[in-house]
Design a protein around this motif. Structure first.
Motif, PDB file in Angstrom:
ATOM      1  N   GLU A 170      35.254 -18.582  56.854  1.00  0.00           N
ATOM      2  CA  GLU A 170      35.840 -17.246  56.803  1.00  0.00           C
ATOM      3  C   GLU A 170      37.381 -17.517  56.804  1.00  0.00           C
ATOM      4  OE1 GLU A 170      33.851 -13.959  58.539  1.00  0.00           O
ATOM      5  OE2 GLU A 170      32.197 -14.945  58.400  1.00  0.00           O
ATOM      6  N   ASP A 171      38.286 -17.512  56.093  1.00  0.00           N
ATOM      7  CA  ASP A 171      39.589 -17.856  55.975  1.00  0.00           C
ATOM      8  C   ASP A 171      40.552 -16.818  55.598  1.00  0.00           C
ATOM      9  OD1 ASP A 171      39.095 -18.137  53.522  1.00  0.00           O
ATOM     10  OD2 ASP A 171      39.944 -19.994  52.824  1.00  0.00           O
ATOM     11  N   GLY A 172      39.844 -15.734  55.497  1.00  0.00           N
ATOM     12  CA  GLY A 172      40.802 -14.689  55.158  1.00  0.00           C
ATOM     13  C   GLY A 172      41.420 -14.543  53.492  1.00  0.00           C
ATOM     14  N   HIS A 173      40.720 -15.493  52.957  1.00  0.00           N
ATOM     15  CA  HIS A 173      41.367 -15.721  51.338  1.00  0.00           C
ATOM     16  C   HIS A 173      40.876 -14.359  50.729  1.00  0.00           C
ATOM     17  CE1 HIS A 173      41.913 -17.351  47.307  1.00  0.00           C
ATOM     18  NE2 HIS A 173      42.950 -18.112  47.998  1.00  0.00           N
ATOM     19  N   GLU A 174      41.637 -13.808  49.670  1.00  0.00           N
ATOM     20  CA  GLU A 174      41.514 -12.669  48.895  1.00  0.00           C
ATOM     21  C   GLU A 174      40.174 -12.983  48.006  1.00  0.00           C
ATOM     22  OE1 GLU A 174      44.200 -13.738  44.839  1.00  0.00           O
ATOM     23  OE2 GLU A 174      44.894 -12.616  46.437  1.00  0.00           O
ATOM     24  N   ASP A 175      39.755 -14.154  47.585  1.00  0.00           N
ATOM     25  CA  ASP A 175      38.408 -14.563  46.865  1.00  0.00           C
ATOM     26  C   ASP A 175      37.216 -14.562  47.861  1.00  0.00           C
ATOM     27  OD1 ASP A 175      39.840 -14.501  44.742  1.00  0.00           O
ATOM     28  OD2 ASP A 175      40.054 -16.661  44.760  1.00  0.00           O
ATOM     29  N   GLY A 176      37.352 -14.388  49.270  1.00  0.00           N
ATOM     30  CA  GLY A 176      36.232 -14.420  49.960  1.00  0.00           C
ATOM     31  C   GLY A 176      36.170 -15.620  50.667  1.00  0.00           C
ATOM     32  N   PRO A 177      35.087 -15.884  51.565  1.00  0.00           N
ATOM     33  CA  PRO A 177      34.978 -17.204  52.295  1.00  0.00           C
ATOM     34  C   PRO A 177      34.987 -18.356  51.423  1.00  0.00           C
ATOM     35  CG  PRO A 177      33.408 -15.576  53.115  1.00  0.00           C
ATOM     36  CD  PRO A 177      33.924 -14.851  51.672  1.00  0.00           C
ATOM     37  N   TYR A 178      35.392 -19.350  51.904  1.00  0.00           N
ATOM     38  CA  TYR A 178      35.280 -20.868  51.268  1.00  0.00           C
ATOM     39  C   TYR A 178      34.045 -21.116  51.476  1.00  0.00           C
ATOM     40  CZ  TYR A 178      35.654 -25.876  50.423  1.00  0.00           C
ATOM     41  OH  TYR A 178      35.699 -27.086  50.030  1.00  0.00           O
ATOM     42  N   ARG A 179      33.311 -21.723  50.494  1.00  0.00           N
ATOM     43  CA  ARG A 179      31.732 -22.044  50.559  1.00  0.00           C
ATOM     44  C   ARG A 179      31.723 -23.613  49.884  1.00  0.00           C
ATOM     45  NH1 ARG A 179      26.722 -19.746  51.714  1.00  0.00           N
ATOM     46  NH2 ARG A 179      25.173 -20.842  50.308  1.00  0.00           N
ATOM     47  N   LEU A 180      31.372 -24.444  50.799  1.00  0.00           N
ATOM     48  CA  LEU A 180      31.141 -25.835  50.033  1.00  0.00           C
ATOM     49  C   LEU A 180      29.552 -26.137  50.004  1.00  0.00           C
ATOM     50  CD1 LEU A 180      32.113 -28.503  48.938  1.00  0.00           C
ATOM     51  CD2 LEU A 180      32.225 -29.365  51.242  1.00  0.00           C
ATOM     52  N   VAL A 181      28.817 -26.362  48.978  1.00  0.00           N
ATOM     53  CA  VAL A 181      27.340 -26.517  49.162  1.00  0.00           C
ATOM     54  C   VAL A 181      27.230 -28.122  48.529  1.00  0.00           C
ATOM     55  CG1 VAL A 181      24.887 -26.100  48.440  1.00  0.00           C
ATOM     56  CG2 VAL A 181      26.526 -24.529  49.009  1.00  0.00           C
ATOM     57  N   LEU A 182      26.800 -29.116  49.091  1.00  0.00           N
ATOM     58  CA  LEU A 182      26.504 -30.243  48.287  1.00  0.00           C
ATOM     59  C   LEU A 182      25.018 -30.929  48.368  1.00  0.00           C
ATOM     60  CD1 LEU A 182      29.482 -32.275  50.067  1.00  0.00           C
ATOM     61  CD2 LEU A 182      29.587 -31.431  47.817  1.00  0.00           C
ATOM     62  N   ALA A 183      24.459 -31.335  47.342  1.00  0.00           N
ATOM     63  CA  ALA A 183      23.237 -32.176  47.347  1.00  0.00           C
ATOM     64  C   ALA A 183      23.778 -33.447  47.692  1.00  0.00           C
ATOM     65  CB  ALA A 183      22.542 -31.900  45.912  1.00  0.00           C
ATOM     66  N   LEU A 184      23.095 -34.269  48.447  1.00  0.00           N
ATOM     67  CA  LEU A 184      23.737 -35.512  49.146  1.00  0.00           C
ATOM     68  C   LEU A 184      22.834 -36.484  48.258  1.00  0.00           C
ATOM     69  CD1 LEU A 184      23.920 -34.304  53.011  1.00  0.00           C
ATOM     70  CD2 LEU A 184      25.716 -34.707  51.326  1.00  0.00           C
ATOM     71  N   MET A 185      23.689 -37.613  48.221  1.00  0.00           N
ATOM     72  CA  MET A 185      23.196 -38.798  47.545  1.00  0.00           C
ATOM     73  C   MET A 185      21.696 -39.484  48.323  1.00  0.00           C
ATOM     74  SD  MET A 185      23.321 -40.952  44.853  1.00  0.00           S
ATOM     75  CE  MET A 185      24.771 -40.650  44.168  1.00  0.00           C
ATOM     76  N   GLY A 186      21.905 -39.214  49.594  1.00  0.00           N
ATOM     77  CA  GLY A 186      20.846 -40.019  50.222  1.00  0.00           C
ATOM     78  C   GLY A 186      20.331 -38.773  51.450  1.00  0.00           C
ATOM     79  N   GLU A 187      19.330 -39.218  52.222  1.00  0.00           N
ATOM     80  CA  GLU A 187      19.031 -38.606  53.102  1.00  0.00           C
ATOM     81  C   GLU A 187      19.773 -38.995  54.453  1.00  0.00           C
ATOM     82  OE1 GLU A 187      14.581 -39.090  53.806  1.00  0.00           O
ATOM     83  OE2 GLU A 187      14.240 -37.893  51.834  1.00  0.00           O
ATOM     84  N   ILE A 188      19.859 -37.445  55.386  1.00  0.00           N
ATOM     85  CA  ILE A 188      20.364 -37.774  56.765  1.00  0.00           C
ATOM     86  C   ILE A 188      19.538 -37.018  57.899  1.00  0.00           C
ATOM     87  CG2 ILE A 188      22.776 -37.277  55.686  1.00  0.00           C
ATOM     88  CD1 ILE A 188      22.693 -34.316  56.740  1.00  0.00           C
ATOM     89  N   LYS A 189      19.726 -37.304  59.025  1.00  0.00           N
ATOM     90  CA  LYS A 189      19.232 -36.711  60.122  1.00  0.00           C
ATOM     91  C   LYS A 189      19.954 -35.308  60.774  1.00  0.00           C
ATOM     92  CE  LYS A 189      17.917 -41.276  61.829  1.00  0.00           C
ATOM     93  NZ  LYS A 189      17.812 -42.367  63.099  1.00  0.00           N
ATOM     94  N   PRO A 190      19.573 -34.208  60.116  1.00  0.00           N
ATOM     95  CA  PRO A 190      20.288 -32.999  60.456  1.00  0.00           C
ATOM     96  C   PRO A 190      20.499 -32.828  61.772  1.00  0.00           C
ATOM     97  CG  PRO A 190      18.650 -32.650  58.671  1.00  0.00           C
ATOM     98  CD  PRO A 190      18.251 -34.119  59.529  1.00  0.00           C
ATOM     99  N   GLU A 191      19.587 -32.961  62.639  1.00  0.00           N
ATOM    100  CA  GLU A 191      19.718 -32.559  64.119  1.00  0.00           C
ATOM    101  C   GLU A 191      20.740 -33.633  64.794  1.00  0.00           C
ATOM    102  OE1 GLU A 191      16.686 -35.873  63.359  1.00  0.00           O
ATOM    103  OE2 GLU A 191      17.034 -34.270  62.364  1.00  0.00           O
ATOM    104  N   GLU A 192      21.017 -34.656  64.273  1.00  0.00           N
ATOM    105  CA  GLU A 192      22.049 -35.800  64.869  1.00  0.00           C
ATOM    106  C   GLU A 192      23.611 -35.497  64.104  1.00  0.00           C
ATOM    107  OE1 GLU A 192      20.880 -39.660  65.161  1.00  0.00           O
ATOM    108  OE2 GLU A 192      18.791 -39.224  65.377  1.00  0.00           O
ATOM    109  N   THR A 193      23.660 -34.413  63.319  1.00  0.00           N
ATOM    110  CA  THR A 193      24.723 -34.400  62.460  1.00  0.00           C
ATOM    111  C   THR A 193      25.995 -33.690  63.723  1.00  0.00           C
ATOM    112  OG1 THR A 193      23.888 -33.779  60.581  1.00  0.00           O
ATOM    113  CG2 THR A 193      26.049 -32.985  60.766  1.00  0.00           C
ATOM    114  N   LYS A 194      27.025 -34.290  63.561  1.00  0.00           N
ATOM    115  CA  LYS A 194      28.358 -33.566  64.433  1.00  0.00           C
ATOM    116  C   LYS A 194      29.254 -32.955  63.494  1.00  0.00           C
ATOM    117  CE  LYS A 194      27.279 -36.734  68.167  1.00  0.00           C
ATOM    118  NZ  LYS A 194      27.330 -38.084  68.741  1.00  0.00           N
ATOM    119  N   VAL A 195      29.744 -31.957  64.335  1.00  0.00           N
ATOM    120  CA  VAL A 195      30.886 -31.043  63.564  1.00  0.00           C
ATOM    121  C   VAL A 195      32.092 -30.947  64.428  1.00  0.00           C
ATOM    122  CG1 VAL A 195      31.374 -29.120  62.301  1.00  0.00           C
ATOM    123  CG2 VAL A 195      29.290 -29.956  62.191  1.00  0.00           C
ATOM    124  N   GLU A 196      33.160 -31.309  63.915  1.00  0.00           N
ATOM    125  CA  GLU A 196      34.467 -31.120  64.898  1.00  0.00           C
ATOM    126  C   GLU A 196      35.448 -30.419  64.230  1.00  0.00           C
ATOM    127  OE1 GLU A 196      37.343 -34.078  67.636  1.00  0.00           O
ATOM    128  OE2 GLU A 196      35.652 -34.826  66.207  1.00  0.00           O
TER     129      GLU A 196
END
Length: 130
Positions: free
Chosen positions: A50-76
């Motif tokens: 939610e960046d305050g942009h006039e077009d609404g929130p920025y949204r990025l949705v990706l279908a990944l090439m391979g599988e990940i472990k969601p529970e081990e994902t880190k966001v900084e």
């Protein structure tokens, strides 16, 4: 006229065990809690800012090439970007691209000697330079 450019630049890189995705959104480090949301599944990621942009929130949705472990994902959240470190479900696999349908061959296992599973399937022969 419709502007088809992405709002924010992004890049990705990988190691044998993880994939890092960086989206260059300035000021996320100081944003109030809840303004940056992420969701990870085995084959997808979703980032919403939610960046305050006039077009609404920025949204990025990706279908990944391979599988990940969601529970081990880190966001900084940093002053210049959102960095997401995704742990690959199967280590030693190189993705040909970040997104499914964008790369050529999908994933390839990299062997200890530097050869790939594609080379092993072809009889282990590598092309040699003259």
């Amino acid at each position: 006229m419709c502007d088809t450019r992405e709002r924010y630049r992004r890049q990705w890189y990988q190691s044998y065990d993880s994939v890092s995705v960086e989206v260059f959104v300035k000021g996320t480090k100081g944003m109030p809690e809840g303004k940056v949301r992420t969701r990870f599944e085995e084959r997808s990621l979703c980032l919403e800012v939610e960046d305050g942009h006039e077009d609404g929130p920025y949204r990025l949705v990706l279908a990944l090439m391979g599988e990940i472990k969601p529970e081990e994902t880190k966001v900084e959240l940093l002053s210049t970007k959102v960095e997401m470190k995704l742990v690959k479900k199967e280590g030693g696999v190189q993705w040909s691209d970040l997104e499914e349908g964008q790369g050529t061959a999908g994933v390839a296992r990299v062997m200890a000697d530097g050869s790939s599973s594609a080379e092993a399937a072809a009889g282990g022969k590598k092309k040699k330079s003259p």
